[in-house]
Design an enzyme around this catalytic site. Structure first.
Site, short mmCIF file in Angstrom:
data_model
loop_
_atom_site.label_atom_id
_atom_site.label_comp_id
_atom_site.label_asym_id
_atom_site.label_seq_id
_atom_site.Cartn_x
_atom_site.Cartn_y
_atom_site.Cartn_z
N LYS A 1 -11.84 11.07 11.39
CA LYS A 1 -11.27 9.78 11.79
C LYS A 1 -11.46 9.61 13.28
CE LYS A 1 -7.67 9.22 8.29
NZ LYS A 1 -6.23 9.39 8.00
N GLU B 1 -7.45 15.41 -0.83
CA GLU B 1 -7.34 15.32 0.63
C GLU B 1 -5.95 15.76 1.08
OE1 GLU B 1 -8.69 11.53 2.02
OE2 GLU B 1 -7.62 11.66 3.92
N ASP C 1 -7.51 16.26 6.56
CA ASP C 1 -7.35 14.99 7.28
C ASP C 1 -6.31 15.19 8.39
OD1 ASP C 1 -6.90 12.48 8.24
OD2 ASP C 1 -6.13 11.61 6.41
N LYS D 1 -10.18 6.27 -3.98
CA LYS D 1 -9.24 7.28 -3.47
C LYS D 1 -7.85 6.84 -3.91
CE LYS D 1 -7.71 8.36 1.17
NZ LYS D 1 -8.12 8.83 2.50
N GLU E 1 -14.68 5.62 3.95
CA GLU E 1 -13.62 4.75 3.42
C GLU E 1 -13.34 3.67 4.46
OE1 GLU E 1 -10.19 7.33 2.83
OE2 GLU E 1 -9.84 7.45 4.99
N ASP F 1 -5.53 11.47 -2.24
CA ASP F 1 -5.01 11.84 -0.92
C ASP F 1 -3.51 12.05 -1.08
OD1 ASP F 1 -4.47 12.24 1.71
OD2 ASP F 1 -5.26 10.31 2.42
N HIS G 1 0.89 -1.17 0.00
CA HIS G 1 0.00 0.00 0.00
C HIS G 1 0.93 1.21 0.00
CE1 HIS G 1 -4.10 1.36 0.34
NE2 HIS G 1 -3.84 2.09 1.41
N LYS H 1 -3.80 7.25 -3.79
CA LYS H 1 -2.74 7.80 -2.95
C LYS H 1 -1.66 8.37 -3.85
CE LYS H 1 -3.90 6.91 1.33
NZ LYS H 1 -3.95 7.94 2.35
C1 MUC Z 1 -5.30 8.50 5.13
O1 MUC Z 1 -4.42 9.33 5.14
O2 MUC Z 1 -6.41 8.88 4.88
C2 MUC Z 1 -6.96 5.98 4.54
C3 MUC Z 1 -7.14 5.17 3.49
C4 MUC Z 1 -5.91 4.71 3.11
O3 MUC Z 1 -5.66 3.98 2.19
O4 MUC Z 1 -4.97 5.23 3.91
C5 MUC Z 1 -5.60 5.97 4.90
C6 MUC Z 1 -4.91 7.09 5.45
MG MG Z 2 -5.77 10.97 4.46
#
Ligand code: MUC
Ligand code: MG
Length: 385
Positions: free
Chosen positions: A274, A225, A250, A168, A328, A199, A23, A170
């Site tokens: 969160k 994000e 976040d 989402k 999520e 994000d 990941h 990354k």
């Molecule tokens: C985050 O920063 O939001 C949430 C989903 C994911 O894949 O990582 C997290 C962390």
């Molecule tokens: Mg995040």
């Protein structure tokens, strides 16, 4: 005289569970997720279980799994042993006075207290927060393999199987233009069948972010994000004002005090709420209320908790009237094994709220034994205390 149900024993267990694939986040690549489990035993024989989890060791935030465990064992548990287990507010207030920060450690203990109370009363945790208004919620999936082609294949499979149609991505690890091109490739591949968000996990400078947001909105990405550092509220406000794409906070949101400042500075269009980052279910409910009052959008975020922490979060978010950006809460699906006896249901692009008293879930003891880092460590009531 009414008998008080006392907190007798608090036990912590660290679990290391492999993820189904690497990941890739801007600050770390996760191949294992580490969860801190808390079991609270009460004087009437009942139990409550909770979870405190972070992402990528110390690369995401100031708490690590080991610091969560030590904060609970050394500073939180000894102050709660012998106290009234039904008075969750009393426990929260006491711990807030005695322990600064350490929100994830507080979350693990607080969620175990709510679970215990719900089980003793025979009601789900959602009822302790006024009652659920949803029995399922839309659930996003995070594409973070590090490769556009792998992400596209994963997204198409999720759409086909009815698992997810909100993605989402990354980003933030590569150059900003390479990231925008990656997002555009994925959005083109999924078309109107799915929505795409990103994000950045604070990786961009404000200058990068200006390029990034322009490119992302042209690519059909609907939300970004935490593009810049958590403390850069003026930059977040500039980005929220300057572009059509929604800007979500976040890392900037560590509990209700931050929520007030972000809302007052208009430093986001959306709150990623969160539970762990807020400091527990009660504080997360306060962040939700601040976001609602400020007219901001809401999104239920995750620290990639196992089914246990995910269930606790679902109970809270099931009580929220409108989550404009969904959730999520897919954490258990990123792990090679589910630690619940009966996994949480994911179908029709939604996650189902577990039913039953407390968090409405039970752990699978064999899985806990298999993934525990070492033997459970226990803080017990001292005789006569
Ligand atoms: C985050 O920063 O939001 C949430 C989903 C994911 O894949 O990582 C997290 C962390
Ligand atoms: Mg995040």
């Amino acid at each position: 005289m009414i008998a008080v149900t006392k907190i007798d024993q608090i036990e912590t267990t660290i679990l290391d569970i492999p993820t189904i694939r690497g990941h890739v986040l801007s600050m770390a690549t996760m191949r294992t997720q580490t969860a801190v489990l808390v079991t609270i035993r009460f004087s009437d024989g009942s139990q409550g279980i909770g979870e405190g989890t972070t992402i990528g060791g110390l690369s995401y935030g100031a708490e690590s799994p080991e610091s969560i465990q030590s904060a609970i064992e050394t500073y939180i548990a000894p102050n709660l042993i012998g106290r009234d287990g039904d008075n969750v507010n009393g426990a929260i207030q006491l711990i807030d006075k005695l322990v600064k920060g350490n929100r994830i450690a507080k979350t693990a203990v607080e969620t175990a207290l709510w679970d215990g109370l719900g089980k003793r009363l025979g009601v789900p945790v959602s009822q302790l927060f006024g009652g659920a208004v949803h029995d399922r919620l839309p659930v996003a999936w995070t594409l973070a393999s590090g490769h556009s082609e792998t992400d596209i294949a994963e997204a198409l499979e999720m759409i086909e199987t009815g698992r997810h149609n909100i993605f989402k991505l990354k980003i933030g690890k590569r150059d900003v233009r390479a990231d925008v091109a990656h997002v555009a490739r994925i959005k083109t591949a999924v078309g109107d069948r799915a929505s795409v968000r990103v994000d950045v996990n604070t990786a961009w400078s404000l200058q990068d972010a200006r390029w990034g947001l322009r490119g992302l909105q042209e690519a059909g990405c609907e939300l970004v994000e935490q593009p810049v550092a958590a403390r850069c509220r003026a930059g977040m406000a500039e980005l929220a004002r300057g572009y059509e794409i929604a800007v979500m906070a976040d890392e900037a949101l560590n509990g209700p005090e931050d929520a007030v400042e972000v809302a007052c500075d208009r430093a986001a269009d959306v709150f990623a709420v969160k539970v762990a980052q807020s400091g527990g279910l009660k504080r997360a409910a306060e962040v939700v209320a601040i976001g609602q009052a400020a007219g901001l959008g809401l999104y239920a975020g995750t620290m990639l908790e196992t089914g246990l922490g995910t269930a606790a979060a679902l109970h809270l978010f099931a009580t929220v009237e409108t989550l404009q950006w969904g959730t999520e809460l897919f954490g258990p699906l990123l792990l090679t094994e589910d630690i619940l006896a009966t996994p949480i249901g994911y179908r029709d692009f939604c996650v189902e709220i577990p039913r039953g008293p407390g968090n409405g879930i039970a752990l699978d003891p064999d899985k806990i034994d298999f993934f525990r880092r070492d033997r459970g460590r226990t803080v017990t009531a001292v005789a006569g205390a």
